[in-house]
Write a protein that holds these residues in place. Structure first.
Motif, PDB file in Angstrom:
ATOM      1  N   CYS A 153       0.818  -1.220   0.000  1.00 24.02           N
ATOM      2  CA  CYS A 153       0.000   0.000   0.000  1.00 24.02           C
ATOM      3  C   CYS A 153       0.848   1.266   0.000  1.00 24.02           C
ATOM      4  O   CYS A 153       0.434   2.282  -0.534  1.00 24.02           O
ATOM      5  N   GLY A 154       2.023   1.196   0.597  1.00 22.54           N
ATOM      6  CA  GLY A 154       2.848   2.398   0.703  1.00 22.54           C
ATOM      7  C   GLY A 154       4.312   2.122   0.451  1.00 22.54           C
ATOM      8  O   GLY A 154       5.155   2.242   1.337  1.00 22.54           O
ATOM      9  N   PRO A 155       4.675   1.707  -0.784  1.00 22.95           N
ATOM     10  CA  PRO A 155       6.073   1.343  -1.074  1.00 22.95           C
ATOM     11  C   PRO A 155       6.964   2.575  -1.106  1.00 22.95           C
ATOM     12  O   PRO A 155       6.856   3.388  -2.017  1.00 22.95           O
ATOM     13  N   SER A 156       7.848   2.705  -0.126  1.00 20.00           N
ATOM     14  CA  SER A 156       8.670   3.910  -0.019  1.00 20.00           C
ATOM     15  C   SER A 156      10.075   3.754  -0.585  1.00 20.00           C
ATOM     16  O   SER A 156      10.740   4.755  -0.874  1.00 20.00           O
ATOM     17  N   ARG A 192      11.532   5.570  -4.031  1.00 19.38           N
ATOM     18  CA  ARG A 192      11.850   7.004  -3.947  1.00 19.38           C
ATOM     19  C   ARG A 192      13.113   7.231  -3.143  1.00 19.38           C
ATOM     20  O   ARG A 192      13.936   8.067  -3.485  1.00 19.38           O
ATOM     21  N   MET A 193      13.290   6.454  -2.061  1.00 20.63           N
ATOM     22  CA  MET A 193      14.464   6.654  -1.201  1.00 20.63           C
ATOM     23  C   MET A 193      15.758   6.371  -1.944  1.00 20.63           C
ATOM     24  O   MET A 193      16.819   6.877  -1.571  1.00 20.63           O
ATOM     25  N   LEU A 211       3.383  -0.262 -10.585  1.00 19.29           N
ATOM     26  CA  LEU A 211       2.238   0.640 -10.692  1.00 19.29           C
ATOM     27  C   LEU A 211       2.354   1.477 -11.947  1.00 19.29           C
ATOM     28  O   LEU A 211       3.395   2.040 -12.236  1.00 19.29           O
ATOM     29  N   PRO A 247       2.315   6.458 -10.120  1.00 19.92           N
ATOM     30  CA  PRO A 247       2.728   6.376  -8.715  1.00 19.92           C
ATOM     31  C   PRO A 247       1.626   6.743  -7.734  1.00 19.92           C
ATOM     32  O   PRO A 247       1.662   6.341  -6.579  1.00 19.92           O
ATOM     33  N   ASP A 248       0.630   7.507  -8.172  1.00 17.71           N
ATOM     34  CA  ASP A 248      -0.442   7.894  -7.246  1.00 17.71           C
ATOM     35  C   ASP A 248      -1.568   6.889  -7.207  1.00 17.71           C
ATOM     36  O   ASP A 248      -2.543   7.067  -6.493  1.00 17.71           O
ATOM     37  N   ASP A 249      -1.430   5.821  -8.024  1.00 14.82           N
ATOM     38  CA  ASP A 249      -2.459   4.783  -8.005  1.00 14.82           C
ATOM     39  C   ASP A 249      -2.466   4.106  -6.654  1.00 14.82           C
ATOM     40  O   ASP A 249      -1.434   3.654  -6.178  1.00 14.82           O
ATOM     41  N   ALA A 250      -3.636   4.002  -6.039  1.00 11.70           N
ATOM     42  CA  ALA A 250      -3.719   3.281  -4.772  1.00 11.70           C
ATOM     43  C   ALA A 250      -3.821   1.795  -5.063  1.00 11.70           C
ATOM     44  O   ALA A 250      -4.537   1.386  -5.969  1.00 11.70           O
ATOM     45  N   VAL A 251      -3.080   0.999  -4.295  1.00 12.41           N
ATOM     46  CA  VAL A 251      -3.233  -0.449  -4.393  1.00 12.41           C
ATOM     47  C   VAL A 251      -4.275  -0.812  -3.355  1.00 12.41           C
ATOM     48  O   VAL A 251      -3.994  -0.898  -2.168  1.00 12.41           O
ATOM     49  N   VAL A 252      -5.511  -0.943  -3.799  1.00 11.95           N
ATOM     50  CA  VAL A 252      -6.605  -1.161  -2.859  1.00 11.95           C
ATOM     51  C   VAL A 252      -7.000  -2.623  -2.922  1.00 11.95           C
ATOM     52  O   VAL A 252      -7.996  -2.977  -3.531  1.00 11.95           O
ATOM     53  N   TRP A 253      -6.198  -3.448  -2.333  1.00 14.51           N
ATOM     54  CA  TRP A 253      -6.437  -4.886  -2.401  1.00 14.51           C
ATOM     55  C   TRP A 253      -6.764  -5.463  -1.047  1.00 14.51           C
ATOM     56  O   TRP A 253      -6.228  -5.046  -0.037  1.00 14.51           O
TER      57      TRP A 253
END
Lengths: 161, 278
Positions: A52-55, A58-59, A94, A97-103
């Motif tokens: 849901c929030g792969p960070s 970007r890092m 994705l 990048p703003d696509d929510a993974v709503v699974w």
């Protein structure tokens, strides 16, 4: 399966970075740990199972990368100064990048299993697995999928409060 | 029949606000607790706080209710009351020890959330505030689905200024749009720190990509306010006290109060519009 044995067979140590609590610095620590181990001359990979929030992308400045497949599975994205750290994250899959993974859980579990078994990691000294907060589907599935392999252990991250 | 049961139970709830993020550790639970305290300061209002973070329920500790148990009555589960007009429900109250891990897959979590909505006897409620875990998964889909039996005024989305948070929050905003959940607005937490000694302001989490303000502009969402860091906030949460009551002069308190007022106005106006239509 033969493919499973092949893809993680070359990984010497698997390290999970966990917390329970969100926002304490798991992804930050995972990234810094990978970079430090690489600095010390180790072969390192990072698996980002925060669906849901792969960070991590970007890092490591690879948020716009795409992933490809080879005969043995997904080819990781190579990051770091010498492009020698292997990274796989759902962030790469994705479209936007703003696509929510709503699974719901079952779909997340299926993807995690694929991530663990279908990435062509090659030979690594350390595979660092960054996790989302909580103790739910992602965590259960990741541990289950990794258990047949060399699970070194978990590093737990917290803040003081 | 299930939907009818939920509808019946939630019929006595006037306004429902979901507190979401996408990112963990940005202050959802802190904000939910303070929103509840802020709204309950008006003794004529009945406030309910529902904590659906099943893996990491923070609300019991923040409300000073650790160790409380849930009681059953003929009319269902009783919420735990902090004040006469402020009732709380959380999985935290169902655990035998606060360190017990709830290691459940999605379907079991959904079951408990449904039970909370169906079996808790909230009574007449002016504001139901729902605190959520980070992410866009089972809990979020389920709460939106189950609450469609009643009516959700909207979501308050919490973030911190840095891009690593915003990138998850944009996903949450898209989630809201996908499920047609109105967005009341965004709260930017941990937005600067003013040193109590030298009064200098530092950006502990620099808004490298313009912070919540720029994101809100780009996505056409309301920025409800920015709340600065105050070490007293963490202390109050740890000791289960209301930060608003413990530090009434803090700039953070002023921010929170303004934001709470804006949320109240949104809900009242929204209700008024609905009544007009009807």
């Amino acid at each position: 399966t033969l493919a499973e044995r092949t893809n993680l067979a070359g990984v010497r140590h698997i390290l999970l970075v966990l917390s329970g609590k969100g926002g304490v610095g798991k992804s930050t620590i995972s990234t810094e740990l990978a970079l430090a181990l690489r600095s010390a001359g180790k072969r390192v990979g990072i698996l980002d199972v925060d669906l849901c929030g792969p960070s991590i992308p970007r890092m490591l400045r690879v948020q716009d990368s795409a992933v490809h497949q080879c005969d043995s599975g997904w080819v990781p994205v190579f990051v770091g100064q010498d492009k020698a750290i292997a990274l796989m994250s759902i962030g790469f899959l994705l479209e936007r990048p703003d696509d929510a993974v709503v699974w719901r859980g079952p779909k997340k579990n299926a993807l995690i299993k694929q991530f663990v078994t279908d990435v062509a990691w090659g030979d690594l000294d350390f595979l660092i697995v960054d996790t989302p907060p909580g103790t739910s589907d992602e965590h259960i599935s990741t541990v289950e999928a990794l258990r047949p392999h060399q699970l070194l252990g978990a590093v737990l991250v917290t803040t003081p409060q | 029949a299930e939907a009818a049961e939920l509808r019946a139970r939630l019929r006595s709830v006037r306004h429902t606000v979901l507190v979401l993020s996408g990112k963990g550790g940005v202050g959802k639970s802190t904000f939910s607790a303070l929103l509840a305290h802020g709204l309950a300061a008006d003794e004529t209002k009945q406030v309910a706080l529902l904590d659906i973070d099943i893996c990491g329920p923070s609300i019991p500790k923040m409300m000073g209710l650790e160790g409380e148990q849930v009681h059953q009555s003929g009319s269902g589960w009783s919420p735990v009351y902090v004040e006469e007009n402020l009732g709380v429900m959380s999985v935290g109250f169902l655990l035998s020890s606060p360190d017990d891990a709830v290691i459940w897959r999605g379907p079991k979590k959904n079951g408990l959330i449904k039970q909370f909505l169906r079996d808790v006897d909230w009574g007449e409620v002016d504001y139901l505030i729902v605190d959520t875990p980070p992410g866009t998964s089972d809990e979020h889909l389920s709460i939106v689905q189950y609450l469609s039996a009643t009516h959700i005024d909207g979501a308050v989305i919490v973030t911190t200024p840095q891009e690593v948070s915003l990138q998850d929050v944009r996903k949450e905003i898209n989630f809201c749009r996908k499920v047609k959940l109105p967005i009341i607005g965004v709260v930017e937490n941990m937005s600067g720190f003013v040193c109590p000694k030298c009064k200098n302001e530092s950006q502990i989490f620099p808004p490298t990509t313009g912070g919540a303000e720029k994101m809100c502009q780009n996505l056409n969402v309301s920025l409800l306010g920015k709340v600065p860091l105050d070490p007293q906030i963490g202390k109050s949460c740890d000791s289960g006290q209301s930060f608003l009551a413990e530090a009434p002069q803090s700039p953070a308190t002023l921010s929170y109060r303004n934001i709470i007022q804006r949320i109240q106005e949104y809900c009242e106006h929204h209700h008024f519009q609905e009544e007009k239509i009807m």
